[in-house]
Write a protein that holds these residues in place. Structure first.
Motif, short mmCIF file in Angstrom:
data_model
loop_
_atom_site.label_atom_id
_atom_site.label_comp_id
_atom_site.label_asym_id
_atom_site.label_seq_id
_atom_site.Cartn_x
_atom_site.Cartn_y
_atom_site.Cartn_z
N SER A 124 0.82 -1.22 0.00
CA SER A 124 0.00 0.00 0.00
C SER A 124 0.85 1.27 0.00
O SER A 124 0.46 2.28 -0.56
CB SER A 124 -0.95 0.00 1.20
OG SER A 124 -0.22 -0.16 2.40
N ARG A 168 3.13 -2.30 -12.57
CA ARG A 168 2.36 -2.68 -11.40
C ARG A 168 2.59 -4.15 -11.03
O ARG A 168 2.69 -4.52 -9.87
CB ARG A 168 0.87 -2.44 -11.70
CG ARG A 168 -0.05 -2.73 -10.54
CD ARG A 168 -1.50 -2.43 -10.91
NE ARG A 168 -1.71 -1.02 -11.16
CZ ARG A 168 -2.90 -0.48 -11.44
NH1 ARG A 168 -3.96 -1.26 -11.50
NH2 ARG A 168 -3.02 0.81 -11.66
N GLY A 190 -4.22 -8.23 -4.64
CA GLY A 190 -5.36 -7.38 -4.28
C GLY A 190 -4.96 -5.94 -4.02
O GLY A 190 -5.61 -5.00 -4.50
N ILE A 191 -3.87 -5.75 -3.30
CA ILE A 191 -3.39 -4.39 -2.98
C ILE A 191 -2.92 -3.69 -4.25
O ILE A 191 -3.14 -2.49 -4.43
CB ILE A 191 -2.28 -4.46 -1.92
CG1 ILE A 191 -2.89 -4.81 -0.56
CG2 ILE A 191 -1.52 -3.13 -1.81
CD1 ILE A 191 -1.89 -5.13 0.51
N ASN A 216 -4.05 -4.20 -7.13
CA ASN A 216 -5.19 -4.07 -8.05
C ASN A 216 -4.85 -4.63 -9.44
O ASN A 216 -5.09 -3.99 -10.46
CB ASN A 216 -5.64 -2.60 -8.15
CG ASN A 216 -7.04 -2.47 -8.73
OD1 ASN A 216 -7.83 -3.42 -8.67
ND2 ASN A 216 -7.33 -1.32 -9.31
N THR A 217 -4.29 -5.84 -9.45
CA THR A 217 -3.96 -6.50 -10.71
C THR A 217 -4.47 -7.94 -10.64
O THR A 217 -5.27 -8.27 -9.76
CB THR A 217 -2.44 -6.44 -10.99
OG1 THR A 217 -2.16 -7.04 -12.25
CG2 THR A 217 -1.63 -7.13 -9.91
N THR A 218 -4.03 -8.81 -11.57
CA THR A 218 -4.49 -10.20 -11.58
C THR A 218 -3.31 -11.16 -11.43
O THR A 218 -2.17 -10.81 -11.74
CB THR A 218 -5.23 -10.53 -12.89
OG1 THR A 218 -4.32 -10.39 -13.98
CG2 THR A 218 -6.42 -9.62 -13.09
#
Length: 431
Positions: free
Chosen positions: A125, A138, A388-389, A391-393
Motif C-alpha cells: 500500500s 504494477r 489485491g493491494i 489491483n492486478t491479476t
C-alpha cells in the motif's frame, strides 16, 4: 501397508477443498472420515473434537495471538513508514532501487512484526503507488512485494517457527529463531539480485545516492522500532524470558511505540484488537484441526509407513532431502503453512533424523520451502493479498514472479545442503 486410510484422507481432503470448504473444516472432516475406517462413529467424532481442544492446550501457543497483536499494532503504528525511509537511504541508489527498498523494508518489517501478511499489506500500500509513479510496472511491484513479504516468516520472531517447535516435540524456539536469520537474509539477497537485474533490463529509474547524514537521520528515526529485535530476540536467547513472555513484551513495546509516534490512539485500539482477534481465531482453528489430523495419521501408522517407504527408495541424504523438498513444494501449493507444518513435521522429521539431520535445521528447511507455497495459486494467501493491494491479476503477475521463485528455490537448496547456514548462529550461543 494399509492403503484405505491414506486413500480416504487424501481423497476427502482434496474433494472438500475443491468444493470450496474452508481449509480448517476440510482438515477436521477428513480426519473424522479417516478415523471412521478403523473405529465406530461416536468414538471417531469424540476423538477428533478432543484432539482439536487438547491440541490448543499449550503455553507455547499463547505466543501466537500475542505476536499477531503486536504485528497489528506495528502495522498501524507508523513503523512501516520509518523502516521504508531507512531502507530508501541504504539501497535507493542501486539499480531497481524502489524494488530493493521493498525487499529490505519487508525483511525489517517481517523481523519486527513476524507476519508476512502485515508486511505485504504495509509495503504494497505504501510502496506500490510510488513504484508506479517512477515507471515500474504494477505487476513487477506486486511480484517483488509478494515474495519479499515471506522472508519475515523465516527471520524471527516467527509464529510458524513456534508451531514447528510444538509439532517437532520440543525443538528449542530460541535455537529456531536464531537459525532463521541467515537463511532469511540470504533469501532476501537473492531476491534483491533478481529484482536488480530485472529492473536494469527494463530500464527502471535509479534514485539519488543518500548522504551519510541522511542515512544516520533515518536510522535514528527507525531505531526505536529496530530496538524491539534486541529486546525480544535478545531476551529469549539470553534466557531472560520465554518466547511466550517475549510476545507479551512485544505487545507492550509496540503499543508504547505507536503511542509515542502518535500513530495509535486509544480510540483506534478496539479496531486493532478486533482485527488481531479475527486473525488469531483463524490461525487457532487451523492449528486445532491440524493437530487432529496429525493424531489421525499417527493412529493409522501413516508417518511410519511413509518413513519406511522413503528410506526404502534410498539411504542417500541428498536424494531423500530432494524428494522431501519436492513433496513440500507440492504440498505448499495446496495447503496453508500452519496446517502443513503440523501435519507433515511428524511424517518427515523421523526420516531426516535417521539420516542425521538436526531438527532445528529441518525446521528452517520446511518453513523456507512452504514460504514459496504462499506465493503460488490456488491457496497462496500472500499472493492474493499482494495482487489485491496492487489491483492486478494473478495471470499478469506470474511472469515477473517466476524469476523470483527461482531465486527462492536456489536459496532453499543452499540452506538444505549447507547445514551451517542454519546452525552456525545457534551453535554460537550454545543452543
Amino acid at each position: 501397508m494399509e492403503y484405505l486410510p491414506i486413500l480416504v484422507l487424501v481423497l476427502s481432503f482434496v474433494v472438500l477443498l475443491a468444493i470450496g470448504t474452508p481449509v480448517a473444516w476440510s482438515i477436521a472432516i477428513s480426519s473424522v472420515l479417516t478415523m471412521l475406517v478403523s473405529i465406530p462413529v461416536l468414538p471417531a467424532f469424540t476423538t477428533v473434537s478432543q484432539r482439536i481442544g487438547t491440541g490448543l492446550d499449550s503455553f507455547a501457543l499463547l505466543a501466537i495471538p500475542l505476536f499477531i497483536l503486536s504485528g497489528e499494532l506495528m502495522n498501524k503504528g507508523g513503523i512501516a513508514h520509518r523502516l521504508i525511509a531507512f531502507a530508501k537511504t541504504l539501497v535507493g541508489a542501486l539499480p531497481g532501487g524502489l524494488a530493493l527498498i521493498n525487499i529490505v523494508s519487508a525483511m525489517l518489517m517481517g523481523a519486527i512484526a513476524g507476519s508476512s501478511m502485515a508486511a505485504a499489506s504495509a509495503m504494497g500500500s505504501i510502496l506500490g503507488p510510488e513504484m508506479e509513479r517512477e515507471g515500474y510496472s504494477r505487476e513487477f511491484g506486486a511480484a517483488v512485494n509478494i515474495t519479499a513479504a515471506t522472508t519475515g516468516l523465516v527471520i524471527p520472531p516467527s509464529n510458524v517457527l513456534i508451531v514447528y517447535s510444538l509439532a517437532s516435540g520440543g525443538a528449542s524456539i530460541a535455537a529456531l529463531f536464531l537459525a532463521g536469520y541467515i537463511p532469511g537474509i540470504l533469501t532476501g539477497l537473492f531476491l534483491m539480485i533478481v529484482a536488480s537485474f530485472w529492473a536494469k533490463k527494463k530500464g527502471y529509474k535509479v534514485g539519488k545516492r543518500s548522504s551519510f547524514k541522511q542515512i544516520f537521520k533515518t536510522f535514528v528515526d527507525a531505531l526505536p522500532s529496530l530496538f524491539m529485535l534486541v529486546v525480544v530476540i535478545g531476551g529469549i536467547v539470553v534466557g531472560v524470558f520465554t518466547a511466550t513472555e517475549a510476545s507479551a513484551i512485544a505487545v507492550l513495546y509496540s503499543l508504547l511505540l505507536g503511542l509515542f509516534y502518535k500513530e495509535i490512539s486509544f480510540e483506534r485500539l478496539p479496531k486493532i484488537l478486533l482485527d488481531s482477534t479475527s486473525t488469531t481465531a483463524i490461525v487457532m482453528l487451523l492449528i486445532g484441526a491440524s493437530m487432529s489430523m496429525s493424531w489421525a495419521l499417527s493412529y493409522e501408522n501413516i508417518p511410519q509407513e511413509i518413513s519406511s517407504g522413503l528410506l526404502g527408495i534410498s539411504d542417500n541424504k541428498i536424494v531423500i532431502l530432494l524428494i522431501i523438498n519436492l513433496l513440500l513444494l507440492f504440498v505448499g501449493i495446496f495447503m496453508d503453512m500452519t496446517p502443513a507444518v503440523l501435519i507433515f513435521t511428524p511424517i518427515f522429521l523421523p526420516v531426516v533424523t535417521k539420516l542425521g539431520l538436526d531438527p532445528v535445521h529441518f525446521g528452517i528447511i520446511m518453513v523456507l520451502n512452504l514460504c514459496i507455497g504462499l506465493c503460488t495459486p490456488p491457496v497462496g494467501s500472500v499472493l492474493f493479498v499482494g495482487v489485491g493491494i496492487a489491483n492486478t491479476t494473478i495471470e499478469k503477475v506470474i511472469k515477473p514472479l517466476f524469476p523470483l521463485f527461482i531465486a527462492m528455490i536456489i536459496a532453499l537448496l543452499l540452506v538444505t545442503y549447507i547445514p551451517q547456514l542454519s546452525l552456525w548462529l545457534p551453535s554460537l550461543f550454545d543452543l
